[in-house]
Scaffold this motif. Structure first.
Motif, PDB file in Angstrom:
ATOM      1  N   SER A 174      25.966 -70.063  -2.407  1.00  0.00           N
ATOM      2  CA  SER A 174      24.714 -70.596  -2.956  1.00  0.00           C
ATOM      3  C   SER A 174      24.347 -71.871  -2.219  1.00  0.00           C
ATOM      4  O   SER A 174      25.214 -72.560  -1.670  1.00  0.00           O
ATOM      5  CB  SER A 174      24.840 -70.873  -4.461  1.00  0.00           C
ATOM      6  OG  SER A 174      25.704 -71.964  -4.719  1.00  0.00           O
ATOM      7  N   ALA A 175      23.066 -72.164  -2.212  1.00  0.00           N
ATOM      8  CA  ALA A 175      22.566 -73.350  -1.502  1.00  0.00           C
ATOM      9  C   ALA A 175      21.334 -73.874  -2.215  1.00  0.00           C
ATOM     10  O   ALA A 175      20.628 -73.125  -2.897  1.00  0.00           O
ATOM     11  CB  ALA A 175      22.241 -73.010  -0.051  1.00  0.00           C
ATOM     12  N   THR A 176      21.069 -75.153  -2.041  1.00  0.00           N
ATOM     13  CA  THR A 176      19.855 -75.751  -2.581  1.00  0.00           C
ATOM     14  C   THR A 176      18.735 -75.636  -1.548  1.00  0.00           C
ATOM     15  O   THR A 176      19.016 -75.514  -0.342  1.00  0.00           O
ATOM     16  CB  THR A 176      20.067 -77.229  -2.929  1.00  0.00           C
ATOM     17  OG1 THR A 176      20.249 -77.977  -1.711  1.00  0.00           O
ATOM     18  CG2 THR A 176      21.283 -77.423  -3.832  1.00  0.00           C
ATOM     19  N   PRO A 177      17.487 -75.676  -1.971  1.00  0.00           N
ATOM     20  CA  PRO A 177      16.387 -75.676  -1.001  1.00  0.00           C
ATOM     21  C   PRO A 177      16.502 -76.805   0.023  1.00  0.00           C
ATOM     22  O   PRO A 177      16.130 -76.619   1.189  1.00  0.00           O
ATOM     23  CB  PRO A 177      15.150 -75.834  -1.886  1.00  0.00           C
ATOM     24  CG  PRO A 177      15.545 -75.192  -3.181  1.00  0.00           C
ATOM     25  CD  PRO A 177      16.988 -75.547  -3.359  1.00  0.00           C
ATOM     26  N   THR A 178      17.023 -77.956  -0.380  1.00  0.00           N
ATOM     27  CA  THR A 178      17.184 -79.067   0.561  1.00  0.00           C
ATOM     28  C   THR A 178      18.230 -78.738   1.611  1.00  0.00           C
ATOM     29  O   THR A 178      18.062 -79.060   2.799  1.00  0.00           O
ATOM     30  CB  THR A 178      17.552 -80.357  -0.182  1.00  0.00           C
ATOM     31  OG1 THR A 178      16.532 -80.660  -1.143  1.00  0.00           O
ATOM     32  CG2 THR A 178      17.686 -81.529   0.776  1.00  0.00           C
ATOM     33  N   GLN A 179      19.326 -78.101   1.208  1.00  0.00           N
ATOM     34  CA  GLN A 179      20.330 -77.675   2.189  1.00  0.00           C
ATOM     35  C   GLN A 179      19.755 -76.643   3.158  1.00  0.00           C
ATOM     36  O   GLN A 179      20.021 -76.689   4.365  1.00  0.00           O
ATOM     37  CB  GLN A 179      21.541 -77.078   1.464  1.00  0.00           C
ATOM     38  CG  GLN A 179      22.415 -78.091   0.756  1.00  0.00           C
ATOM     39  CD  GLN A 179      23.504 -77.409  -0.043  1.00  0.00           C
ATOM     40  OE1 GLN A 179      23.260 -76.407  -0.721  1.00  0.00           O
ATOM     41  NE2 GLN A 179      24.715 -77.939   0.015  1.00  0.00           N
ATOM     42  N   ILE A 180      18.984 -75.706   2.627  1.00  0.00           N
ATOM     43  CA  ILE A 180      18.406 -74.665   3.480  1.00  0.00           C
ATOM     44  C   ILE A 180      17.395 -75.266   4.452  1.00  0.00           C
ATOM     45  O   ILE A 180      17.331 -74.877   5.623  1.00  0.00           O
ATOM     46  CB  ILE A 180      17.760 -73.569   2.603  1.00  0.00           C
ATOM     47  CG1 ILE A 180      18.834 -72.894   1.743  1.00  0.00           C
ATOM     48  CG2 ILE A 180      17.048 -72.534   3.460  1.00  0.00           C
ATOM     49  CD1 ILE A 180      18.291 -71.925   0.713  1.00  0.00           C
ATOM     50  N   ALA A 181      16.620 -76.268   3.986  1.00  0.00           N
ATOM     51  CA  ALA A 181      15.688 -76.957   4.887  1.00  0.00           C
ATOM     52  C   ALA A 181      16.448 -77.738   5.956  1.00  0.00           C
ATOM     53  O   ALA A 181      16.012 -77.809   7.115  1.00  0.00           O
ATOM     54  CB  ALA A 181      14.783 -77.885   4.085  1.00  0.00           C
ATOM     55  N   SER A 182      17.587 -78.319   5.591  1.00  0.00           N
ATOM     56  CA  SER A 182      18.413 -79.038   6.574  1.00  0.00           C
ATOM     57  C   SER A 182      18.938 -78.082   7.631  1.00  0.00           C
ATOM     58  O   SER A 182      18.957 -78.401   8.830  1.00  0.00           O
ATOM     59  CB  SER A 182      19.581 -79.738   5.866  1.00  0.00           C
ATOM     60  OG  SER A 182      19.119 -80.649   4.890  1.00  0.00           O
ATOM     61  N   MET A 183      19.393 -76.908   7.203  1.00  0.00           N
ATOM     62  CA  MET A 183      19.832 -75.881   8.156  1.00  0.00           C
ATOM     63  C   MET A 183      18.699 -75.524   9.113  1.00  0.00           C
ATOM     64  O   MET A 183      18.920 -75.379  10.329  1.00  0.00           O
ATOM     65  CB  MET A 183      20.278 -74.631   7.391  1.00  0.00           C
ATOM     66  CG  MET A 183      20.594 -73.430   8.270  1.00  0.00           C
ATOM     67  SD  MET A 183      20.752 -71.867   7.350  1.00  0.00           S
ATOM     68  CE  MET A 183      19.011 -71.536   6.967  1.00  0.00           C
ATOM     69  N   THR A 184      17.489 -75.400   8.576  1.00  0.00           N
ATOM     70  CA  THR A 184      16.342 -75.046   9.409  1.00  0.00           C
ATOM     71  C   THR A 184      16.060 -76.125  10.443  1.00  0.00           C
ATOM     72  O   THR A 184      15.750 -75.824  11.603  1.00  0.00           O
ATOM     73  CB  THR A 184      15.100 -74.834   8.522  1.00  0.00           C
ATOM     74  OG1 THR A 184      15.431 -73.949   7.454  1.00  0.00           O
ATOM     75  CG2 THR A 184      13.950 -74.264   9.318  1.00  0.00           C
ATOM     76  N   MET A 185      16.181 -77.383  10.039  1.00  0.00           N
ATOM     77  CA  MET A 185      15.994 -78.492  10.975  1.00  0.00           C
ATOM     78  C   MET A 185      16.989 -78.394  12.130  1.00  0.00           C
ATOM     79  O   MET A 185      16.618 -78.554  13.310  1.00  0.00           O
ATOM     80  CB  MET A 185      16.185 -79.827  10.244  1.00  0.00           C
ATOM     81  CG  MET A 185      16.176 -81.050  11.154  1.00  0.00           C
ATOM     82  SD  MET A 185      16.747 -82.578  10.339  1.00  0.00           S
ATOM     83  CE  MET A 185      18.516 -82.278  10.216  1.00  0.00           C
TER      84      MET A 185
END
Length: 634
Positions: free
Chosen positions: A459-470
């Motif tokens: 599981s991941a938070t939207p902020t973690q997923i956005a960080s991965m995208t960065m």
């Protein structure tokens, strides 16, 4: 007989003289006592009673500092201060004892509206440590009529004061609270931790988010003044004044226009949008839906309104952007592909025939692909473009748990990736050890297959997923993800610039072959612009190139012989729609993660929202955001 008579007279004179002497001695003793007491009071205790006398006419009053302002990246005011008037009581000016206070509260209730919640909070504040003669607030935000009523009746309300002050105000209240946080009244737990001197005149403190993390910078330093008062406690003149030091103004990376757009796109939905500037790590938008207004919490939300928010099935108080734990689903496929290639466990030219399912053993369980009948021959490029689950079942089986969790951790999973949001959670990166501790079970090959498509325990938070995208957009380069851009005009590149400990952050990712980044990027571009890309409808007719990846997170388990039919499933159990992406491709200005709860496929529920935000930020001019005027002066 004459001599007897004379003898009697001599006795009377003698008795009279004796009594006179005794009376004189008593008078002398009284005078000596009075004079001694006078000497004691006037000479020996002179300093003590001079001080007490001065205290009767002089008071030391604490002066609250003005809270620092918060601006967006373009100078738009996000959090300011506005004038307010509070009803306060000075207990020392009332009749001593609770009876006197209760009597005054009864009298005040005849003049203005005071409810039981006001009285309960007042009595809690009354028992908190404070300076003598300092006012205790009974009610905040008096209206002009109430101020007039109290002023007219002031003669019969000794110890009652109307105190002007500046209170926090959020001019764009709708949709910003999950990014900014809010301030609220100081409670007993917070009072025990705060500096009692510096907060002696302060009623509010940062409760969540930026307001809480930067409390020390925003609050300022208390001042004080010595005033002369009359017998009723009314200030006659200021004898000495030391001005408070106002809090520091903060500028965030947050873009108010983009934030407003994200909030509007989420109206009527449950979900979150997080946008980051890949070149700095600054958070451009952080929206969670549904949302609520922060202004109602500043001076105290009513119990009825709070219970309505708390008991809502949609959980508006829950910050999905920072605390929501979602299966990242297919959005992690680019990372899993990189893990396979970089470890050498999966050849770069690896391909397989996809019949629409994968089996660990012949005759065993079917791990199905989203497309019935399969995608035919699939390589890495096609697996990302068309989001082929079967390919990732296969390479996850080849790798097992350790390589996948190692690379997912490099991209920020299983850790807090934002530096200045204290509510952020780590979510779950399921290692073998994690499963032993939390599930008391071993790691099975089927667990790896689920992990390979971003499901299962991950599981991941939207902020973690956005960080991965960065990090994907930057080809492995990390920047500290943060809200803060500057304090009092001075740039802040890391929270350590202001004396805070930098949170642990993954190091930059160095692949054995840099061309692997290009391979993944090209596939993600074709997701948006290729003929069979899952996000091609959202990427169509764009004047710039964008890269992306859609995802659909399964919420409800589907039996082996059943098929997924959204119309037959309760809305709360339908799939989540996800999307990650950045734009423009060659010079990324914005990286976005979108999650729509129970929205269905990511290509239909999430990607169109990201496209609108890409267009707004990349193409359109950025006009001045409208907010209320004359709010937030220091």
């Amino acid at each position: 007989m004459p001599w007897l008579k004379m003898d009697s007279q001599r006795q009377e004179v003698s008795q009279f003289k004796a009594r006179l002497w005794w009376a004189l001695l008593l008078i002398v003793l009284v005078f000596v006592g009075l004079i001694s007491r006078l000497i004691y009071l006037q000479v020996i205790q002179h300093e003590h009673y001079v001080t007490q006398s001065d205290n009767n006419r002089q008071q030391l009053q604490a002066l609250a500092p003005t809270r620092g302002l918060i601006y967006d990246t373009n100078g738009v005011l996000l959090a300011g201060n506005r004038a307010s008037h509070s009803l306060t009581l000075v207990p020392e000016r009332l009749i001593k004892g609770h009876k006197g206070i209760d009597s005054m509260l009864t009298e005040l209730a005849e003049v203005v509206t005071i409810d039981q919640d006001d009285i309960k909070r007042f009595k809690r504040r009354l028992n908190q440590p404070r300076r003598p003669f300092s006012p205790v607030t009974l009610r905040f935000q008096l209206n002009p009529t109430e101020i007039a009523q109290i002023t007219v009746n002031q003669h019969r309300l000794p110890g009652v004061r109307i105190v002007p002050e500046l209170v926090r105000y959020y001019p764009m209240d709708d949709g910003f609270v999950h990014a900014l946080g809010y301030v609220g009244r100081i409670n007993d737990r917070e009072l025990a931790k705060l500096d009692s001197v510096n907060y002696s005149a302060t009623h509010h403190v940062g409760k969540l988010g930026v307001e809480r993390f930067y409390e020390n910078e925003l609050h300022g330093t208390v001042g004080h003044q010595t005033v002369e008062t009359n017998a009723r406690g009314r200030v006659l003149q200021v004898l000495e004044r030391f001005e408070p030091v106002p809090g520091k103004d903060i500028t965030l990376f947050l873009n108010a226009q983009l934030q407003q757009a994200a909030v509007k796109l989420l109206e009527g939905k449950r979900g979150a949008i997080v946008a980051i500037d890949p070149s700095t790590g600054g958070v451009l938008a952080m929206a969670s839906a549904p949302t609520y207004g922060a202004n109602q919490f500043v001076t105290g939300i009513s119990n009825a309104n709070y219970q309505a928010l708390r008991n809502s099935d949609d959980l508006p108080l829950f910050n999905r952007a920072l605390r929501g734990r979602y299966p990242p689903a297919s959005t992690v496929k680019p990372v899993i592909a990189l893990a396979g290639m970089d470890t050498g466990l999966v050849p770069r030219n690896y391909s397989l025939w996809d019949p629409g399912y994968y089996q660990l053993t012949e005759g065993g369980r079917f791990y199905r692909d989203w497309k019935e009948g399969g995608h035919g021959r699939v390589d890495m490029h096609k697996s990302i473009v068309e989001s082929v689950d079967t390919y990732y079942y296969a390479i996850a089986h080849l790798m097992g748990n350790d390589p996948m969790t190692k690379y997912l951790a490099k991209f920020g999973f299983g850790q807090v990736t934002i530096a200045d949001q204290p509510e952020a959670t780590k979510a779950v990166l399921p290692t073998k050890q994690w499963k032993r501790i939390n599930r008391n079970a071993s790691w099975f090959p089927g667990d790896s297959l689920n992990l390979g498509i971003g499901q299962g325990f991950l599981s991941a938070t939207p902020t973690q997923i956005a960080s991965m995208t960065m990090v994907l957009a930057n080809k492995g380069q990390w920047h500290q993800v943060r809200m803060i851009k500057a304090i009092n005009g001075q740039a802040v590149t890391k929270v350590s610039d202001i004396g805070r400990n930098d949170p642990k952050q993954p190091i930059d990712i160095k692949l054995k072959r840099n061309s692997d980044w290009d391979g993944v990027h090209n596939a993600m571009i074709d997701v948006m612009h290729g003929a069979k890309g899952t996000g091609r409808r959202s990427g169509a007719n764009s004047s710039y190139k964008m890269a992306g990846k859609t995802g659909t997170a399964q919420v409800l388990g589907i039996k082996q012989d059943s098929t997924y039919d959204a119309d037959k499933i309760a809305e709360r159990f339908r799939d989540h729609g996800l999307y990650i992406g950045w734009a423009p491709v060659n010079n990324p200005k914005i990286a976005i993660a979108v999650i729509i709860e129970n929205g269905g496929g990511g290509s239909s529920a999430a990607a169109p929202l990201a496209r609108k935000l890409f267009d707004l930020y990349v193409l359109e001019p950025k006009p001045e955001v409208k907010s209320e005027d004359n709010v937030g002066g220091s």
